[in-house]
Scaffold this active site. Sequence first.
Site, PDB file in Angstrom:
ATOM      1  N   LYS A 124       0.820  -1.217   0.000  1.00 20.43           N
ATOM      2  CA  LYS A 124       0.000   0.000   0.000  1.00 20.43           C
ATOM      3  C   LYS A 124       0.856   1.270   0.000  1.00 20.43           C
ATOM      4  CE  LYS A 124      -4.271  -2.018   1.716  1.00 20.43           C
ATOM      5  NZ  LYS A 124      -3.931  -3.435   1.946  1.00 20.43           N
TER       6      LYS A 124
HETATM    7  C1  LIG Z   1      -4.571  -4.534   1.274  1.00 20.93           C
HETATM    8  C2  LIG Z   1      -3.832  -5.804   1.173  1.00 20.93           C
HETATM    9  C3  LIG Z   1      -4.201  -6.808   0.252  1.00 20.93           C
HETATM   10  C4  LIG Z   1      -5.429  -6.710  -0.628  1.00 20.93           C
HETATM   11  O1  LIG Z   1      -5.323  -5.698  -1.602  1.00 20.93           O
HETATM   12  P1  LIG Z   1      -6.602  -5.292  -2.474  1.00 20.93           P
HETATM   13  O2  LIG Z   1      -6.166  -4.128  -3.279  1.00 20.93           O
HETATM   14  O3  LIG Z   1      -7.669  -4.941  -1.470  1.00 20.93           O
HETATM   15  O4  LIG Z   1      -6.975  -6.461  -3.285  1.00 20.93           O
HETATM   16  C5  LIG Z   1      -3.405  -7.945   0.163  1.00 20.93           C
HETATM   17  N1  LIG Z   1      -2.330  -8.114   0.965  1.00 20.93           N
HETATM   18  C6  LIG Z   1      -1.957  -7.175   1.860  1.00 20.93           C
HETATM   19  C7  LIG Z   1      -0.773  -7.450   2.710  1.00 20.93           C
HETATM   20  C8  LIG Z   1      -2.683  -5.992   1.994  1.00 20.93           C
HETATM   21  O5  LIG Z   1      -2.297  -5.068   2.897  1.00 20.93           O
END
Ligand SMILES: *Cc1c(COP(=O)(O)O)cnc(C)c1O
Length: 466
Positions: free
Chosen positions: A112
């Site tokens: 993220k």
């Molecule tokens: C947010 C997150 C996901 C999922 O991502 P999306 O964009 O919601 O599909 C997967 N793995 C981790 C570690 C995350 O923080």
Amino acid sequence: MKYISTRGQAPVLGFEEVMLTGLASDGGLYIPESLPHFTKDEIARFASLEYAELAIEIIRPFVADFLSEEKLQEVVKETYSVFRHKAVAPLVQLDTNEWVMELFHGPTLAFKDFALQLLGRFLDESLDHRGEKAVILGATSGDTGSAAIEGCRACEHVDIFIMHPHNRVSDVQRRQMTTVLADNVHNIAIEGTFDDCQALVKASFADQAFLKGHRRLIAVNSINWARIMAQVVYYFYAALSLGAPHREVSFSVPTGNFGDIFAGYIAKRMGLPVKQLIVGTNRNDILHRFFADNSYSKEQLEPTLSPSMDIMVSSNFERLLFDLHDRDGEKLQAVMAAFDESGSISIDPARWEAVKELFGSDRSSDEEVVATIQHVANESDGYLLDPHTAIGVKAARVCHSSNEVPVVTLATAHPVKFPESIVRAGLDEPKLPEWLSDLNERPERYQVLEDNKATLHGYIQETLKL
Ligand SMILES: *Cc1c(COP(=O)(O)O)cnc(C)c1O
């Protein structure tokens, strides 16, 4: 570039307004009216670029009416300079034609950061230009909150308030948020659940009187288009490293809200030769059930070892549904209304068959996650997967349809963030990276509040002296 809503009723906006707005006023999600497209020759010329240089090429067409070329260069270069690996998103090989792309070298050790480091800087740039100030209000069960806080800690025009459920997030995750002592960062532990925190966010967006018109209220959740845009870049980066545009590449993505994998779909539509996009889910498998049975239907939420993918409904999936309904906002509005009413939809069978040419899917139980972690550590010299990434690796192994085409699993978090699965796999608990090794000694700051809207709004007013 113009952006339209998936439900066809909201005003057409430019990038900056879309970034500041979040959800469209008709309840839809903003999406570019038409996508930029790169030719094979253009993509071939990207092959020698470093990550930040490539990001500038990919992002430029989306933001051209928001940022000057000079600003774009400055902001993007600064954004990706904070990542702790020189390659920013390095590839690790697991097998012949099987790779993992490590997206966890940013400040909060999860993918993220790629979007939120950029979004924080873009927001500050926009607010500076407008002479405005903003409040970001969010709820988190872990990863999103810390990434948003790290993305905004240096913003001059943003105060960020992140609520987490008191005593219900892991120590590492709480400390990643509460040890950021910047004056504009405000952590709140709500005496309630994650759902209670989310309800407070929703209620605050519906009733913004507490801000007395002084500041703009902004959401940074995964439906923000700027986040998807930033994530498109690493699909190009990985594919170029593995021989694109002269060779096809597939991706396997641990998925919750369908944001990260949707960025891969956008990369394909922009000209990248993506052979297959594989969705990996945990037991909260609404997406797997769609691709396996043409049934997109709500079920009870169940906690798993991969909490960042514990969702009932995938908020970004509406963007794919829009394309699957001829980009017709009126049609989609009816589809989403039917979903709200019955909690279940399916699409035209011929369309569904067609979309499965591109998308594969797989689901992992907690036991399968632990087994995958164990198996990969055994065969790859102790290489550790976090539980989310393990779901992606298993999905790649189950679904990938070609031996000749390389498949890249997106490693969405560093294993140290989710030690429980690693310990269950009988492996040694991973260590924090050197630069974060004193996390447990750093002083924390957060406010505990009861689960009450008036209390929350009072706290924000007092903090900001509104
Ligand atoms: C947010 C997150 C996901 C999922 O991502 P999306 O964009 O919601 O599909 C997967 N793995 C981790 C570690 C995350 O923080």
